[in-house]
Design a protein around this motif. Structure first.
Motif, short mmCIF file in Angstrom:
data_model
loop_
_atom_site.label_atom_id
_atom_site.label_comp_id
_atom_site.label_asym_id
_atom_site.label_seq_id
_atom_site.Cartn_x
_atom_site.Cartn_y
_atom_site.Cartn_z
N SER A 1 0.91 -0.92 -0.13
CA SER A 1 -0.54 0.06 0.07
C SER A 1 0.97 1.22 0.05
CB SER A 1 -0.88 0.33 1.39
OG SER A 1 -0.20 -0.04 2.59
N ALA A 2 2.34 1.28 -0.45
CA ALA A 2 3.24 2.63 -0.78
C ALA A 2 2.24 3.66 -1.36
CB ALA A 2 4.08 2.31 -0.69
N ASP A 3 2.92 4.49 -1.30
CA ASP A 3 2.12 5.50 -1.88
C ASP A 3 3.69 5.90 -2.46
OD1 ASP A 3 3.78 8.20 -0.62
OD2 ASP A 3 3.51 7.11 1.34
N PRO A 4 3.35 6.91 -4.10
CA PRO A 4 4.25 7.22 -4.80
C PRO A 4 5.66 7.97 -3.92
CG PRO A 4 2.33 7.80 -5.53
CD PRO A 4 2.11 7.66 -4.60
N ALA A 5 5.53 8.55 -3.34
CA ALA A 5 6.32 9.45 -2.75
C ALA A 5 7.08 7.50 -2.06
CB ALA A 5 6.05 10.48 -1.46
N THR A 6 6.93 7.43 -0.91
CA THR A 6 7.36 6.32 -0.36
C THR A 6 8.42 5.49 -1.60
OG1 THR A 6 5.93 6.52 1.47
CG2 THR A 6 7.62 4.59 0.97
N VAL A 7 8.16 5.41 -2.31
CA VAL A 7 8.19 4.55 -3.53
C VAL A 7 9.86 5.10 -4.13
CG1 VAL A 7 7.97 3.27 -5.52
CG2 VAL A 7 6.29 3.46 -3.67
#
Length: 266
Positions: free
Chosen positions: A5-11
């Motif tokens: 469920s990671a968000d784009p910024a985390t990825v």
């Protein structure tokens, strides 16, 4: 797989931590000299000419087809590499379709920067794992790398098998380079490469082999390609580290020196 469920910024932050190969800019300056990747699928595009001429000047290639083969391997190992690592680490599909990708050329061998017009992840929350992987393969290969390869083939008459060898090599490099980062989960990356390759057209698997090596307390994944990129035909006369003109034993010995810190990967 982890962090589904990671968000784009985390990825994107995670990817950047694995090195420049995986760094993606998300706010490309309006005045920067960016090339839209979707222009590179047109054999007649001026942008494709710029990419080929930049590589010819940087690597010293003397033939059009050798230049095209070098471009293909570098392109596959840089421009779409972040999407492969994002899937391996987060089970997410990062949008690197050509219309969403911008490139900036370098004075040296490769690209100065890769940017996303929109840093977005596909909505895969309800997709089974196999469908997520199929989506990744479709966006990275069918919609991006294969069309670029066909444009390069039309421009240079480089062979399709050799161009696809560059794609297989570049995709393998996305997992292999990450595996050599201190603290990397080599098991996870090896499994991810195996799963990715199994979902690709079967002819890609025949173009090389990933090997896992240990040396001086370090581990890593390295690719033994079975097609030649003709890098050695440039004016410098050097072969790439994975050159199929060298025996597998010699290439593995060279890779062991990389793990031991006695040589730099290239």
């Amino acid at each position: 797989m982890s962090h589904p469920s990671a968000d784009p910024a985390t990825v994107l932050t995670t990817l950047a931590g694995y090195g420049e190969r995986y760094r993606l800019e998300t706010d490309p300056g309006a005045g920067e000299d960016w090339i839209s990747a979707d222009r590179l699928v047109d054999p007649a595009a001026e942008e494709l000419t710029r990419v080929l001429e930049a590589e010819r000047a940087a690597s010293g290639q003397v033939s059009a087809h050798a230049t095209a083969l070098t471009v293909m391997a570098v392109y596959a190992g840089t421009v779409t590499a972040p999407a492969l690592l994002a899937w391996a680490l987060h089970d997410q599909v990062l949008d690197v379709r050509p219309h969403n990708v911008l490139l900036r050329l370098d004075d040296h061998h490769g690209f100065a920067a890769v940017a996303l017009r929109r840093p977005r992840l596909a909505d895969v929350s309800r997709m089974p794992a196999a469908e997520r992987l199929a989506l990744l393969v479709r966006q990275v290969l069918d919609e991006h790398l294969f069309p670029v390869a066909e444009a390069l083939r039309a421009r240079s008459r480089a062979g399709r098998r050799q161009l696809h060898g560059g794609i297989a090599h570049g995709c393998a490099a996305a997992f292999g380079a990450a595996s050599r980062r201190p603290g990397a989960d080599v098991d996870l990356l090896q499994r991810a490469h195996e799963r990715f390759l199994a979902a690709c057209p079967p002819e890609l698997a025949a173009l090389g082999e990933m090997v896992r090596l240990s040396e001086a307390g370090a581990q890593g994944l390295f690719y033994l390609r079975r097609t030649c990129c003709l890098y050695y035909t440039a004016v410098h006369g050097e072969k790439c580290a994975s050159c199929c003109l060298d025996s597998a034993e010699d290439r593995i010995a060279g890779y062991r020196r990389v793990l031991a810190g006695d040589a730099a990967p290239h």
